[in-house]
Design an enzyme around this catalytic site. Structure first.
Site, short mmCIF file in Angstrom:
data_model
loop_
_atom_site.label_atom_id
_atom_site.label_comp_id
_atom_site.label_asym_id
_atom_site.label_seq_id
_atom_site.Cartn_x
_atom_site.Cartn_y
_atom_site.Cartn_z
N LYS A 7 32.48 34.11 39.55
CA LYS A 7 33.21 32.87 38.62
C LYS A 7 33.71 31.80 38.73
O LYS A 7 34.43 30.92 39.02
CB LYS A 7 34.57 34.15 38.33
CG LYS A 7 34.21 35.19 37.24
CD LYS A 7 35.43 35.48 36.67
CE LYS A 7 35.17 36.89 35.76
NZ LYS A 7 35.66 38.06 34.67
N GLU B 115 41.96 38.34 54.87
CA GLU B 115 42.00 36.79 54.80
C GLU B 115 41.94 36.49 53.48
O GLU B 115 42.66 35.21 52.96
CB GLU B 115 40.57 36.50 55.83
CG GLU B 115 40.90 36.63 57.37
CD GLU B 115 40.78 37.95 57.54
OE1 GLU B 115 41.78 38.70 58.82
OE2 GLU B 115 40.41 39.04 56.84
N ILE C 143 29.72 45.37 27.15
CA ILE C 143 29.35 45.08 25.79
C ILE C 143 29.74 43.83 24.93
O ILE C 143 29.85 44.15 23.53
CB ILE C 143 30.20 46.51 24.97
CG1 ILE C 143 31.63 46.07 25.69
CG2 ILE C 143 29.66 47.64 25.19
CD1 ILE C 143 32.54 47.18 24.65
#
Length: 279
Positions: A67, A155, A15
Site C-alpha cells: 500500500k 520508531e 474474498i
C-alpha cells in the site's frame, strides 16, 4: 472485457473478487476482477509495467504489503493519499496511474453503520502500516483529536507523529507497554490473527487490567471472529470485524473506476451475506 485486480503478497484469504464481480454483474459492466499474488517488490514492478501496457486494465486494488510501495509508481495522488502516504486503489486514466485511498472511507462507514461514537474516546491503534494510516485518517475525519499507536517497532509508531502532525496528535506507545494505559477503543490494523495463523493475537486481554474497552475492532475478516475479538468479547466489549469495511471500501473503489454510485442497502446486505458464507 475490462480487467481489474487485487495485488498483494498472499491472497488466499481474499474474498474481494466475490464482492467486486457481484457489483460489476449487477450494473452490467463488462469487466472481471481477479487476484494477483506478487511475492516481492520486483514482481510489483513487473505488474505495474504490464498494467501500463494492457489497454483493457481499468485499475487495481492493493493490500499487504504494497500500500505504501505502490506510490513510487503512481503519477498522481488524491488529497487523502497525500496525507496518509498509502493507497489501496489505483485507476489508470490517459496512460497515468492515479492513486486513491478508499480504506479510510470503508473503515469510517463501518463504524457509522453500527453506531460507534469515537469522539472524546481514548483510542489505541495496533500497527503503523498502510492500514493503520487509513484508520487514523478515518478517525480524524470522525472528529478524533488524538490516537495512541503501538507497533512492534517503536520508531514506526513514532514516525506517524510527523505524518499526522497537522491534523491530529499521535501518542506512540512501546509495544511491551501497551497494557499500561486505559483505552475506550482498541483497533487492530495488523495481520496478526489472520487465516491461517488464527491462534495469534496482537493484544492479550488477560494482561490488560486497566479496564474493559467499550469497543474492540479488528480489520481482519478471515476468520470472522479472531482470537483478539473472542478475548475482547469474553471481557464484555462490543466487537466488530473488518468485513463491512471491506465491502464499503470496495464500493468506493468501484465509484472511482466506473462512477457507480447507487448501491441500495438491500444489495449491500446481500453482498455481506454472501461474503459471510464464503469465509
Amino acid at each position: 472485457m475490462k480487467k481489474l485486480y487485487l495485488i498483494g503478497k498472499s491472497l488466499k484469504h481474499s474474498i474481494s473478487p466475490l464482492i467486486h464481480n457481484k457489483i460489476l454483474s449487477n450494473f452490467g459492466i463488462d469487466a472481471v476482477y481477479s487476484n494477483v499474488e506478487l511475492p516481492d517488490f520486483e514482481k510489483l514492478k513487473e505488474f505495474v509495467e504490464m498494467v501500463k501496457k494492457d489497454g483493457d486494465v481499468v485499475g487495481f486494488n492493493i493490500t499487504i504489503p504494497y500500500k505504501e510501495d505502490i506510490l513510487e509508481f503512481c503519477d498522481e495522488v488524491s488529497e487523502d493519499v497525500r496525507i496518509i502516504k498509502a493507497a489501496n486503489t489505483v485507476k489508470k486514466e490517459d496512460g497515468k496511474l492515479l492513486a486513491y485511498n478508499t480504506d479510510w472511507v470503508g473503515f469510517k462507514k463501518s463504524l457509522e453503520n453500527i453506531g460507534v461514537d469515537v469522539k472524546n474516546r481514548k483510542i489505541l491503534v495496533l500497527g503503523s502500516g498502510g492500514a493503520a494510516k487509513a484508520c487514523i485518517y478515518g478517525l480524524y475525519r470522525m472528529g478524533v483529536k488524538e490516537v495512541f499507536v503501538a507497533n512492534r517497532t517503536y520508531e514506526k509508531a513514532e514516525s506517524l507523529k510527523e505524518l499526522f502532525q497537522n491534523i491530529l496528535k499521535i501518542l506512540p506507545v512501546e509495544w511491551l507497554r501497551r497494557y499500561e494505559f486505559k483505552y475506550d477503543i482498541i483497533i487492530n490494523t495488523t495481520s496478526v490473527g489472520m487465516f491461517p495463523n488464527i491462534e495469534s493475537s496482537p493484544f492479550n486481554f488477560e494482561n490488560y487490567v486497566a479496564g474493559i474497552p467499550v469497543f474492540v475492532y479488528d480489520m481482519i475478516y478471515n476468520p470472522p471472529k479472531t482470537t483478539f475479538l473472542e478475548e475482547a468479547e469474553k471481557k464484555g466489549s462490543k466487537t466488530e470485524n473488518g468485513l463491512k469495511m471491506l465491502v464499503y471500501q470496495a464500493v468506493e473503489a468501484e465509484k472511482i473506476w466506473f462512477d457507480i454510485v447507487n448501491l441500495s442497502a438491500s444489495f449491500l446486505l446481500e453482498i455481506l451475506k454472501e461474503c459471510e458464507k464464503k469465509i
